[in-house]
Scaffold this motif. Sequence first.
Motif, PDB file in Angstrom:
ATOM      1  N   MET A  84      -7.102  -2.468  -7.519  1.00 48.41           N
ATOM      2  CA  MET A  84      -5.995  -3.389  -7.439  1.00 48.41           C
ATOM      3  C   MET A  84      -5.908  -3.929  -6.020  1.00 48.41           C
ATOM      4  N   ALA A  85      -5.860  -5.225  -5.906  1.00 48.37           N
ATOM      5  CA  ALA A  85      -5.797  -5.866  -4.603  1.00 48.37           C
ATOM      6  C   ALA A  85      -4.367  -5.883  -4.094  1.00 48.37           C
ATOM      7  N   THR A  86      -4.214  -5.694  -2.788  1.00 46.19           N
ATOM      8  CA  THR A  86      -2.895  -5.698  -2.170  1.00 46.19           C
ATOM      9  C   THR A  86      -2.822  -6.851  -1.187  1.00 46.19           C
TER      10      THR A  86
END
Length: 98
Positions: free
Chosen positions: A1-3
């Motif tokens: 998951m990209a932040t």
Amino acid sequence: MATDYDTPRKTDEELHEESLEELKAQRVDAQSGQIDVDEAEAAETLELPGADLSGEELTVRVVPKQVDEFTCSRCFLVHHITQLSKGEGAKAICKECS
């Protein structure tokens, strides 16, 4: 998951308000549409389809207490002598009750 680290962070107050709103929403969801069912009452009204058991008799073979068994003076169950914790005869107590 990209932040995405560039997005503005929420303050403690905003997090607190958000969690209260979520809790209130969950509470409303939990209360809607659910009915408490009394299992004992439901079992009394349950009828097996096509089963007429009125003429049936329950037959159970009763075996007397064996030489290597004792009756617990607390729970009144018959146990094997290996389950004897303390006592003897009418004062015998099983391991589960001691």
